[in-house]
Scaffold this motif. Structure first.
Motif, short mmCIF file in Angstrom:
data_model
loop_
_atom_site.label_atom_id
_atom_site.label_comp_id
_atom_site.label_asym_id
_atom_site.label_seq_id
_atom_site.Cartn_x
_atom_site.Cartn_y
_atom_site.Cartn_z
N MET A 105 0.85 -1.21 0.00
CA MET A 105 0.00 0.00 0.00
C MET A 105 0.88 1.25 0.00
SD MET A 105 -2.82 1.20 2.81
CE MET A 105 -3.58 2.81 2.72
N GLU A 106 0.65 2.14 -0.95
CA GLU A 106 1.44 3.37 -1.03
C GLU A 106 1.03 4.33 0.07
OE1 GLU A 106 2.73 6.20 -4.65
OE2 GLU A 106 0.65 6.46 -4.04
N LYS A 107 2.02 4.85 0.77
CA LYS A 107 1.78 5.88 1.77
C LYS A 107 1.68 7.23 1.07
CE LYS A 107 2.32 3.48 5.69
NZ LYS A 107 1.49 3.55 6.91
N LEU A 108 1.11 8.20 1.76
CA LEU A 108 1.02 9.54 1.18
C LEU A 108 2.38 10.22 1.15
CD1 LEU A 108 -0.90 11.80 0.13
CD2 LEU A 108 -0.98 12.64 2.50
N ILE A 109 3.13 10.11 2.22
CA ILE A 109 4.43 10.80 2.30
C ILE A 109 5.43 9.97 3.09
CG2 ILE A 109 3.66 12.15 4.31
CD1 ILE A 109 5.48 14.44 3.27
N THR A 110 6.63 9.92 2.59
CA THR A 110 7.75 9.27 3.29
C THR A 110 8.63 10.33 3.91
OG1 THR A 110 7.80 7.31 1.86
CG2 THR A 110 9.84 7.86 3.02
N PHE A 111 8.91 10.18 5.19
CA PHE A 111 9.89 11.02 5.88
C PHE A 111 11.16 10.20 6.06
CE2 PHE A 111 5.89 12.89 7.60
CZ PHE A 111 6.04 14.15 7.05
N ALA A 112 12.25 10.67 5.48
CA ALA A 112 13.55 10.03 5.67
C ALA A 112 14.29 10.78 6.77
CB ALA A 112 14.35 10.05 4.38
N VAL A 113 14.78 10.04 7.77
CA VAL A 113 15.45 10.65 8.91
C VAL A 113 16.85 10.04 9.05
CG1 VAL A 113 15.31 11.24 11.36
CG2 VAL A 113 13.20 10.85 10.04
N PRO A 114 17.87 10.66 8.45
CA PRO A 114 19.24 10.17 8.66
C PRO A 114 19.65 10.37 10.12
CG PRO A 114 19.09 11.59 6.72
CD PRO A 114 17.82 11.76 7.48
N CYS A 115 20.16 9.32 10.73
CA CYS A 115 20.51 9.37 12.15
C CYS A 115 21.97 8.96 12.35
CB CYS A 115 19.62 8.42 12.96
SG CYS A 115 17.85 8.71 12.82
N TYR A 116 22.74 9.83 12.95
CA TYR A 116 24.12 9.48 13.26
C TYR A 116 24.41 9.92 14.69
CZ TYR A 116 29.22 9.30 13.14
OH TYR A 116 30.52 9.01 13.41
N ASN A 117 24.50 8.95 15.60
CA ASN A 117 24.71 9.25 17.01
C ASN A 117 23.70 10.30 17.48
OD1 ASN A 117 26.93 7.46 17.08
ND2 ASN A 117 28.30 9.07 16.35
N SER A 118 22.42 10.00 17.23
CA SER A 118 21.35 10.99 17.40
C SER A 118 20.47 10.75 18.62
CB SER A 118 20.45 10.99 16.16
OG SER A 118 21.18 11.21 14.99
N ALA A 119 20.92 9.90 19.53
CA ALA A 119 20.06 9.48 20.64
C ALA A 119 19.51 10.64 21.45
CB ALA A 119 20.83 8.51 21.54
N GLU A 120 20.28 11.70 21.55
CA GLU A 120 19.87 12.83 22.37
C GLU A 120 18.68 13.58 21.79
OE1 GLU A 120 21.83 16.96 24.22
OE2 GLU A 120 23.09 15.51 23.14
N TYR A 121 18.47 13.49 20.47
CA TYR A 121 17.48 14.33 19.81
C TYR A 121 16.34 13.56 19.15
CZ TYR A 121 21.82 17.04 19.83
OH TYR A 121 22.99 17.64 20.20
N MET A 122 16.56 12.32 18.75
CA MET A 122 15.68 11.69 17.78
C MET A 122 14.28 11.39 18.30
SD MET A 122 17.88 8.16 17.61
CE MET A 122 16.91 7.38 16.35
N LYS B 197 -3.99 14.97 -4.46
CA LYS B 197 -3.36 13.72 -4.90
C LYS B 197 -3.56 13.45 -6.38
CE LYS B 197 -2.55 9.04 -3.20
NZ LYS B 197 -2.92 8.02 -2.19
N SER B 198 -4.74 13.71 -6.89
CA SER B 198 -5.03 13.43 -8.29
C SER B 198 -4.27 14.38 -9.23
CB SER B 198 -6.52 13.53 -8.56
OG SER B 198 -7.00 14.85 -8.29
N ALA B 199 -3.78 15.49 -8.70
CA ALA B 199 -3.06 16.46 -9.54
C ALA B 199 -1.63 16.04 -9.82
CB ALA B 199 -3.07 17.83 -8.87
N ASN B 200 -1.15 15.01 -9.10
CA ASN B 200 0.22 14.53 -9.29
C ASN B 200 1.23 15.68 -9.15
OD1 ASN B 200 1.52 12.05 -9.62
ND2 ASN B 200 1.99 12.46 -11.76
N LEU B 201 1.06 16.45 -8.12
CA LEU B 201 1.86 17.64 -7.85
C LEU B 201 3.34 17.29 -7.75
CD1 LEU B 201 1.28 20.71 -7.05
CD2 LEU B 201 1.64 19.93 -4.70
N ASP B 202 4.21 18.15 -8.30
CA ASP B 202 5.65 17.88 -8.29
C ASP B 202 6.35 18.36 -7.02
OD1 ASP B 202 5.69 16.66 -10.81
OD2 ASP B 202 5.98 18.58 -11.85
#
Length: 340
Positions: free
Chosen positions: A1-18, A112-117
């Motif tokens: 199932m396609e999600k509406l939006i993917t959030f990518a969260v690069p984490c490098y030694n991020s325990a204090e903030y994530m 969604k139907s507009a296929n916005l860029d």
């Protein structure tokens, strides 16, 4: 199932903030996919935190553990695995305003139907050193409450640029344009937001303060001393952007987009020149000259334009007094906008 939006969260030694970051993204519910990219963290329990979130929210959160490749490779990995129609990068020490996120999701569903860029919102500098904030908006640049094209925009001011914080791209557009960020390189967010622009045909802007950019720590990549020490990476990113497009072709497509992209490259050249001057490397003059020669060989018309710009010319001059004056004005701007 396609999600509406993917959030990518690069984490490098991020325990204090994530935890804070991920908590705000989870407010999007089942419409969002969150990809946590553990970039070879070894100094804290970032890998374990990522895995615990994936176990608790298996329908929303994915985890990728990779050898250290830098922020850019984290963005690349997220894009390779994204299932959302739209794609946004959120740094692990930043966060999204949850009320604004709900409004954005409602609007993206309606469009969604507009296929916005590309979808654009404001971002906010959250200054850790003095607990102040500063919003960067685009209400003077973009139309509101409708889909528009590049020819519908107005002029950007000197303090306004589209940054990774402000944009949400259609995922397939990013794949189609072939954006791939270099490994082990800082400041690649400039490439991410710049390279896809000529592929964008439809845009929507919401005057919402969605992204909260946590800034002011001494160890951040945008700290002045850190940037000066990493001048080679700044120069590498600038050269990649110079190579990304023939601006004559962009101007043929859209004069307003071409004007904006030319100004963006001028800004990158200016930043590179300023930090060449601020760095302590003995060969900094050679580094500066090499960048100018690179630009001239690639696009002499652009080279002449950048050298001619009144505000930026001081930084872009070959003489030392001009560059010193540019640093003076840069630091005044830094005090006003507190962008690093």
């Amino acid at each position: 199932m396609e999600k509406l939006i993917t959030f990518a969260v690069p984490c490098y030694n991020s325990a204090e903030y994530m935890d804070h970051c991920i908590g705000t993204l989870l407010s999007g519910g089942d419409d969002v996919e969150i990809i946590l990219i553990d970039d070879g963290s070894t100094k804290d329990n970032t890998p374990e935190i990522c895995d615990s979130y994936a176990e608790k929210y298996p329908d929303i959160i994915k985890v990728i553990h990779q050898e250290n490749g830098g922020h850019g490779e984290g963005v690349n990995q997220g894009l390779r695995h994204a299932t959302g129609m739209y794609y946004k990068v959120v740094d692990s020490d930043d966060w999204l305003d949850t009320d604004c996120l709900k409004e954005v999701i409602i609007k993206l569903k309606a469009l969604k139907s507009a296929n916005l860029d590309m979808f654009i919102c404001n971002y906010v500098y959250e200054h850790v050193e003095d607990n102040t904030s500063h919003t960067m908006h685009y209400r003077n640049v973009f139309p509101q409450d409708r889909i528009f094209k590049w020819e519908d925009i107005k002029g950007f001011t000197i303090s306004q640029c589209l940054l990774m914080h402000s944009v949400i791209y259609r995922t397939q557009l990013l794949r189609d344009c072939g954006v791939t960020l270099p490994k082990h390189t800082f400041y690649v967010d400039n490439i991410f937001v710049y390279q896809p622009l000529p592929y964008v045909k439809s845009i929507y802007y919401m005057d919402l303060d969605l992204y909260r950019y946590f800034i002011g720590r001494e160890d951040q990549s945008v700290n002045e001393k850190v940037m000066a020490s990493r001048i080679d990476q700044q120069l590498r990113v600038t050269k990649i952007m110079i190579d990304a497009h023939n601006l004559d072709d962009v101007f043929a497509q859209s004069k307003k987009l071409g004007t904006y992209m030319r100004k963006y490259l001028t800004m990158m050249m200016t930043i590179s020149n300023i930090f060449c001057e601020l760095c302590e490397f003995e060969d900094k003059d050679e580094k500066r000259k090499d960048l100018w020669n690179y630009l001239k060989a690639k696009d002499e018309k652009l080279y002449k334009y950048v050298r001619s710009q009144t505000i930026f010319a001081l930084a872009n001059l070959q003489n030392k007094p001009g560059r010193k004056t540019a640093i003076f004005f840069y630091r005044i701007a830094r005090k006003i906008y507190k962008f690093n």
